[in-house]
Design a protein around this motif. Structure first.
Motif, PDB file in Angstrom:
ATOM      1  N   GLY A   1      -3.455  11.247   1.427  1.00 32.71           N
ATOM      2  CA  GLY A   1      -3.254  12.688   1.297  1.00 32.71           C
ATOM      3  C   GLY A   1      -4.407  13.512   1.850  1.00 32.71           C
ATOM      4  O   GLY A   1      -4.205  14.467   2.588  1.00 32.71           O
ATOM      5  N   CYS A   2      -5.623  13.136   1.504  1.00 31.80           N
ATOM      6  CA  CYS A   2      -6.795  13.918   1.923  1.00 31.80           C
ATOM      7  C   CYS A   2      -7.765  13.138   2.803  1.00 31.80           C
ATOM      8  O   CYS A   2      -8.744  13.686   3.283  1.00 31.80           O
ATOM      9  N   LYS A   3      -7.511  11.836   2.967  1.00 29.89           N
ATOM     10  CA  LYS A   3      -8.355  10.947   3.793  1.00 29.89           C
ATOM     11  C   LYS A   3      -9.727  10.668   3.185  1.00 29.89           C
ATOM     12  O   LYS A   3     -10.606  10.128   3.847  1.00 29.89           O
TER      13      LYS A   3
ATOM     14  N   SER B   1      -8.108  13.314  -6.494  1.00 32.10           N
ATOM     15  CA  SER B   1      -8.487  14.682  -6.861  1.00 32.10           C
ATOM     16  C   SER B   1      -7.714  15.714  -6.038  1.00 32.10           C
ATOM     17  O   SER B   1      -7.605  16.866  -6.437  1.00 32.10           O
ATOM     18  N   CYS B   2      -7.113  15.304  -4.911  1.00 36.22           N
ATOM     19  CA  CYS B   2      -6.300  16.218  -4.103  1.00 36.22           C
ATOM     20  C   CYS B   2      -4.876  16.352  -4.655  1.00 36.22           C
ATOM     21  O   CYS B   2      -4.098  17.166  -4.163  1.00 36.22           O
TER      22      CYS B   2
ATOM     23  N   LEU C   1       0.851  -1.176   0.000  1.00 32.46           N
ATOM     24  CA  LEU C   1       0.000   0.000   0.000  1.00 32.46           C
ATOM     25  C   LEU C   1       0.893   1.233   0.000  1.00 32.46           C
ATOM     26  O   LEU C   1       1.726   1.390   0.895  1.00 32.46           O
ATOM     27  N   ASN C   2       0.726   2.089  -0.990  1.00 29.18           N
ATOM     28  CA  ASN C   2       1.472   3.341  -1.076  1.00 29.18           C
ATOM     29  C   ASN C   2       0.481   4.465  -1.333  1.00 29.18           C
ATOM     30  O   ASN C   2      -0.163   4.495  -2.379  1.00 29.18           O
TER      31      ASN C   2
ATOM     32  N   VAL D   1     -14.936   5.689  -6.391  1.00 32.41           N
ATOM     33  CA  VAL D   1     -15.593   6.951  -6.087  1.00 32.41           C
ATOM     34  C   VAL D   1     -15.013   7.950  -7.097  1.00 32.41           C
ATOM     35  O   VAL D   1     -13.999   8.600  -6.847  1.00 32.41           O
ATOM     36  N   GLU D   2     -15.626   7.994  -8.262  1.00 31.32           N
ATOM     37  CA  GLU D   2     -15.114   8.745  -9.415  1.00 31.32           C
ATOM     38  C   GLU D   2     -14.838  10.213  -9.090  1.00 31.32           C
ATOM     39  O   GLU D   2     -13.850  10.774  -9.559  1.00 31.32           O
ATOM     40  N   LYS D   3     -15.695  10.846  -8.289  1.00 32.24           N
ATOM     41  CA  LYS D   3     -15.526  12.273  -7.998  1.00 32.24           C
ATOM     42  C   LYS D   3     -14.253  12.551  -7.205  1.00 32.24           C
ATOM     43  O   LYS D   3     -13.774  13.682  -7.192  1.00 32.24           O
ATOM     44  N   ASN D   4     -13.691  11.535  -6.556  1.00 37.30           N
ATOM     45  CA  ASN D   4     -12.477  11.715  -5.769  1.00 37.30           C
ATOM     46  C   ASN D   4     -11.212  11.254  -6.504  1.00 37.30           C
ATOM     47  O   ASN D   4     -10.137  11.214  -5.897  1.00 37.30           O
ATOM     48  N   LEU D   5     -11.338  10.917  -7.774  1.00 36.35           N
ATOM     49  CA  LEU D   5     -10.198  10.420  -8.544  1.00 36.35           C
ATOM     50  C   LEU D   5     -10.010  11.214  -9.829  1.00 36.35           C
ATOM     51  O   LEU D   5     -10.966  11.433 -10.568  1.00 36.35           O
TER      52      LEU D   5
END
Length: 117
Positions: A27-29, A50-51, A10-11, A93-97
């Motif tokens: 990075g953003c949790k 997305s972050c 896991l990275n 979760v497409e909106k976060n990627l």
């Protein structure tokens, strides 16, 4: 009986459970995916959140090589499922990627599927 992965890397991500459930960007949790428990044998995911954080996940329960399958994963509700037997494999979760590449092997049909954004 619970399975134990033989390889787990896991990275830039954390998992809610040992080898499945919710996948979070470190990075953003935020949640970036949901990995189903017993329906996959291998999963390799590279992503950019997305972050702006980048990471990858590699979990394997076997050393076997699987036959690549050209058929796209089937969408049932919001889950990407095996087109052969409809086993749920992963949800993104497409909106976060921003983008991702995923190789996932179905434990039931022993085929490997590719999915990206």
């Amino acid at each position: 009986m619970a399975r134990s992965p033989i390889k787990k890397q896991l990275n830039g991500v954390t998992l809610l459970k040992e080898y499945a459930s919710w996948v979070y960007c470190t990075g953003c949790k935020k949640t970036i995916a949901y990995l189903c428990y017993i329906t996959y044998d291998k999963c390799h995911l590279d992503f950019e959140c997305s972050c702006g954080s980048k990471g990858n996940l590699y979990i394997s329960f076997t050393n076997a090589d699987y036959a690549p399958n050209k058929h796209p994963l089937t969408i049932v509700k919001n889950r990407l499922c095996c087109p052969t037997d409809q086993s749920p494999l992963i949800t993104f979760v497409e909106k976060n990627l921003m983008h991702y590449n995923c190789h996932i092997a179905c434990a039931s049909c022993k085929n490997e599927f590719f999915h990206n954004k």
